[in-house]
Design a protein around this motif. Structure first.
Motif, PDB file in Angstrom:
ATOM      1  N   TYR A   1       8.080  -2.043   6.711  1.00 32.24           N
ATOM      2  CA  TYR A   1       8.080  -3.129   5.739  1.00 32.24           C
ATOM      3  C   TYR A   1       9.518  -3.444   5.340  1.00 32.24           C
TER       4      TYR A   1
ATOM      5  N   PHE B   1       0.407  -6.537   0.859  1.00 29.97           N
ATOM      6  CA  PHE B   1       0.816  -6.273  -0.515  1.00 29.97           C
ATOM      7  C   PHE B   1       1.085  -7.563  -1.276  1.00 29.97           C
ATOM      8  N   GLY B   2       0.734  -7.554  -2.557  1.00 32.26           N
ATOM      9  CA  GLY B   2       1.173  -8.605  -3.444  1.00 32.26           C
ATOM     10  C   GLY B   2       2.635  -8.396  -3.803  1.00 32.26           C
ATOM     11  N   THR B   3       3.188  -9.323  -4.566  1.00 34.69           N
ATOM     12  CA  THR B   3       4.608  -9.243  -4.898  1.00 34.69           C
ATOM     13  C   THR B   3       4.900  -8.245  -6.014  1.00 34.69           C
TER      14      THR B   3
ATOM     15  N   GLN C   1      11.425  -5.160   1.856  1.00 35.24           N
ATOM     16  CA  GLN C   1      11.139  -5.531   0.478  1.00 35.24           C
ATOM     17  C   GLN C   1      12.304  -6.331  -0.082  1.00 35.24           C
TER      18      GLN C   1
ATOM     19  N   PHE D   1       4.938   6.516   1.960  1.00 37.51           N
ATOM     20  CA  PHE D   1       6.171   5.789   2.222  1.00 37.51           C
ATOM     21  C   PHE D   1       7.367   6.724   2.305  1.00 37.51           C
TER      22      PHE D   1
ATOM     23  N   PRO E   1      11.606   7.155   1.907  1.00 34.80           N
ATOM     24  CA  PRO E   1      12.456   6.830   0.755  1.00 34.80           C
ATOM     25  C   PRO E   1      13.151   5.476   0.858  1.00 34.80           C
TER      26      PRO E   1
ATOM     27  N   PHE F   1      11.276  -0.062   4.290  1.00 37.43           N
ATOM     28  CA  PHE F   1      10.433   1.115   4.084  1.00 37.43           C
ATOM     29  C   PHE F   1       9.581   1.360   5.322  1.00 37.43           C
TER      30      PHE F   1
ATOM     31  N   ALA G   1      10.391   4.655  -3.541  1.00 38.60           N
ATOM     32  CA  ALA G   1       9.326   4.193  -2.658  1.00 38.60           C
ATOM     33  C   ALA G   1       8.022   4.021  -3.434  1.00 38.60           C
TER      34      ALA G   1
ATOM     35  N   GLY H   1      11.093 -11.244  -5.024  1.00 37.35           N
ATOM     36  CA  GLY H   1      10.279 -12.443  -4.940  1.00 37.35           C
ATOM     37  C   GLY H   1       9.289 -12.460  -3.795  1.00 37.35           C
ATOM     38  N   HIS H   2       9.435 -11.506  -2.875  1.00 41.07           N
ATOM     39  CA  HIS H   2       8.531 -11.474  -1.719  1.00 41.07           C
ATOM     40  C   HIS H   2       7.699 -10.207  -1.656  1.00 41.07           C
ATOM     41  N   GLY H   3       8.065  -9.219  -2.386  1.00 36.00           N
ATOM     42  CA  GLY H   3       7.330  -7.968  -2.309  1.00 36.00           C
ATOM     43  C   GLY H   3       7.508  -7.294  -0.963  1.00 36.00           C
ATOM     44  N   LEU H   4       6.562  -6.441  -0.615  1.00 32.53           N
ATOM     45  CA  LEU H   4       6.586  -5.735   0.660  1.00 32.53           C
ATOM     46  C   LEU H   4       5.970  -6.619   1.740  1.00 32.53           C
TER      47      LEU H   4
END
Lengths: 114, 108
Positions: A35, B98-100, A37, A105, A107, A90, B42, A40-43
């Protein structure tokens, strides 16, 4: 040590360079994920793997390459880094994919592309 | 695809109760996850709901209504250490979306 680890933890590189982020897990989980991160977009899912030698694209795969020759390792390569790839990356693993098993996850790797 | 909505930020007082809502629209649904993520760290797993109803785990509870595409995370007896982002995520097929995230600030 048991768990999921990522290396390096921090990386600064220049536009156009190739960068490889490493991920290693000791649980023998079938599934592994990458992922990114961003605010504003998250994962957002880049790539995932259901088993050794099986990989598939996620939501934002462009500019990234993955491989999984061994169950425990899932490296992510940026073939020619761009500034838009500056992010926190991540890696995660789980026993199953989108079902009832939690993802564990690593680190994270903070990557800066200048 | 998946569309997941949750509030961006919330503030609550130490010792109080806070409810973080999540709505989703999905093309496939296996279950709904909640993760906690402290700044610079994390995400860590909090809960998983596959059936409608409330699941309680200590100070944290999670609710799911599949027909409404709605979930919430309830945090009781808030502590300062609960200041974190809370991520709603939908499991479908082989992956999780996932959401934000909702950034919760707990104030004294």
């Amino acid at each position: 040590d048991a768990g999921i680890t990522q290396s390096p933890r921090y990386k600064i590189t220049e536009t156009g360079r190739q960068v490889t982020l490493m991920c290693h897990q000791t649980w023998s989980h079938s599934y592994m994920f990458w992922y990114r991160q961003d605010l504003g977009h998250g994962l957002r899912l880049i790539y995932y793997s259901a088993a050794a030698d099986i990989t598939d694209k996620g939501e934002v795969p462009d500019g990234y390459v993955v491989s999984r020759s061994k169950t425990e390792n899932f490296p992510l390569t940026l073939e020619s880094a761009t500034r838009s790839q500056t992010s926190v990356y991540f890696c995660a693993s789980s026993e199953s994919g989108g079902r009832n098993n939690e993802q564990f996850f690593g680190p994270g790797t903070r990557l800066t592309v200048l | 695809g998946q569309n997941i909505d949750q509030p961006t930020e919330m503030t609550a007082t130490e010792g109080a109760i806070v409810q973080i809502n999540c709505t989703y629209q999905t093309s496939g649904f296996n279950g709904l996850f909640w993760y906690q993520q402290h700044a610079g760290e994390a995400p860590t797993f909090l809960s998983y709901n596959v059936l409608d109803g409330l699941e309680e785990k200590g100070r944290f509870s999670s609710f799911l209504s599949r027909s409404k595409g709605y979930s919430y995370l309830l945090l009781k007896e808030l502590q300062m250490k609960d200041s974190a982002s809370y991520l709603c995520a939908v499991g479908g097929g082989q992956k999780v979306t996932f959401g934000t995230g909702t950034k919760l600030q707990v104030i004294p």
